[in-house]
Design a protein around this motif. Sequence first.
Motif, PDB file in Angstrom:
ATOM      1  N   THR B  60       0.827  -1.212   0.000  1.00  0.00           N
ATOM      2  CA  THR B  60       0.000   0.000   0.000  1.00  0.00           C
ATOM      3  C   THR B  60       0.860   1.261   0.000  1.00  0.00           C
ATOM      4  N   ASP B  94     -14.016  -0.099   2.030  1.00  0.00           N
ATOM      5  CA  ASP B  94     -13.628   0.280   0.668  1.00  0.00           C
ATOM      6  C   ASP B  94     -12.195   0.805   0.623  1.00  0.00           C
ATOM      7  N   ALA B  95     -11.826   1.561   1.682  1.00  0.00           N
ATOM      8  CA  ALA B  95     -10.490   2.171   1.703  1.00  0.00           C
ATOM      9  C   ALA B  95      -9.395   1.105   1.705  1.00  0.00           C
ATOM     10  N   TYR B  97      -9.592  -1.936   0.250  1.00  0.00           N
ATOM     11  CA  TYR B  97      -9.486  -2.463  -1.120  1.00  0.00           C
ATOM     12  C   TYR B  97      -8.747  -1.481  -2.016  1.00  0.00           C
ATOM     13  N   GLU B  98      -9.065  -0.195  -1.829  1.00  0.00           N
ATOM     14  CA  GLU B  98      -8.413   0.830  -2.646  1.00  0.00           C
ATOM     15  C   GLU B  98      -6.900   0.808  -2.377  1.00  0.00           C
ATOM     16  N   VAL B 102      -5.754  -1.482  -5.442  1.00  0.00           N
ATOM     17  CA  VAL B 102      -5.465  -0.478  -6.470  1.00  0.00           C
ATOM     18  C   VAL B 102      -4.080   0.127  -6.216  1.00  0.00           C
ATOM     19  N   SER B 153     -12.617  -2.757  -6.946  1.00  0.00           N
ATOM     20  CA  SER B 153     -11.206  -2.392  -6.787  1.00  0.00           C
ATOM     21  C   SER B 153     -10.339  -3.189  -7.757  1.00  0.00           C
ATOM     22  N   ARG B 156     -10.585  -1.567 -11.128  1.00  0.00           N
ATOM     23  CA  ARG B 156      -9.732  -0.376 -11.228  1.00  0.00           C
ATOM     24  C   ARG B 156      -8.264  -0.768 -11.367  1.00  0.00           C
TER      25      ARG B 156
END
Lengths: 88, 361
Positions: B60, B94-95, B97-98, B102, B153, B156
């Motif tokens: 990350t 969600d954060a 997965y992002e 991503v 995700s 993306r």
Amino acid sequence: MTDDSTSPRRSREDVHALVAAMAPRPPAEVTDDTELIADLAYDSLRLIELSIALERLFELSTLDESSVATVSTVGGVVALVSDHRGAA
Amino acid sequence: MEILVTGATGLVGAEVAARLVGASHRVRGLAHRADRVVRNDGRVLAESDHGPRLISGDVTRPRFGLAASEWAELATSVDRIVHCAAATDFGRPDALYEAVNVGGTRHALELAAESGAPLVHVSTAYVCGERSGVITETELDVGQRMGNAYESSKLRAETLVRKAAADGLPVAVVRPSIVVGASRTGVVREFKNIYVVLRLTTQGRVRSVPGHFDALLDLVPVDHVADVVAEAATRFADAEGRTLHATAGGLTLRELSDVLAEFPSFHVPRFVAPSAFDPARLPETERAYHTKVISLYESYFQRRPTFDRTATDEFLPGSRPVARPAFLRRLLGHALRAGYLGPPLVDVDQVLAGLGAAAAR
């Protein structure tokens, strides 16, 4: 007894009793330092079941799964419950 | 070759690393909590035994959170990058997965650009979202609705990979469907995702599930996924620019139900037409399971995707796993022997009743 059940001491006892009763590997005793996964053999699904039982027993609004998933000790569960009760 | 595998301790990553080590490549494994690489069957791939050299890193973060010198050294030494690292559990924020899916892909692409090493990206067949019918390997974003935040995700992430490819980066994409136990034994290292749904239903905790009997569940054995990924890394010239579906073909929910019914100890869930399903009518505890678990998987019981494997069959002829009820039996048999689908623990209602009785004494 009704008054007592809202006191922090009483919630701690109730959380300990619930965590022990739900534990895949039932413990001889539970303290705040007892580890949910290492000591009591909780897995991800059993943690979800614990969160359902906590919501029911303490009449909490739906617990966020991510917050339950990051709790590692019995003391962490006690804190989670008191946070949610405080917020309610 | 020197090959970097991100997510090397994960289910797919560990099997990919094992294959690359077996083919005498030098493997470096990037892992968040680097301790050791455990294969799907429980064997440990020890570094002392030509196993992967583990690097502790965080996908990350820019440069995987490595020191500038470590990153630079990696960029000069790697010949291939296999990007397996991903957050695959459902129901996470969600954060997350992002950041992992991503962001992690963005950072892997940066390493590829800096090193010039070709990248094999592990995506998911379910970047198709809620589409039904034939899904080709060349299609990606056709405006489909996504089934959950995990899938979005991954869509993306794969879009980033395609953009990088359009800019000239050498990449290949492998898209597994739902990764489950080994094809011959049914053995799986960890019970996650679809297994959780199987436990809740076969133990009778969840008795009705909104779904269509002709929905297709594509369960792919982990060994096939690892074969395709490892081959794409080692025979990159043949894989370059391709997207490879590592899929098995679907089993219908009808077939699933029939197989579950063969096991005497299992409850068989009732699949209810989604339009007639109302969670408010479920018993309190089952409703909680529905909200917390089943709803995350709901769209898998309603879609009918058929993943086209033309490119994969060309790239690895004869490798196609067969989605037969026999395979499902092996998966269930292993989960049963391992105790995962064994006798259920005391349920929430019983525990609460027991505590209530104790408090009343």
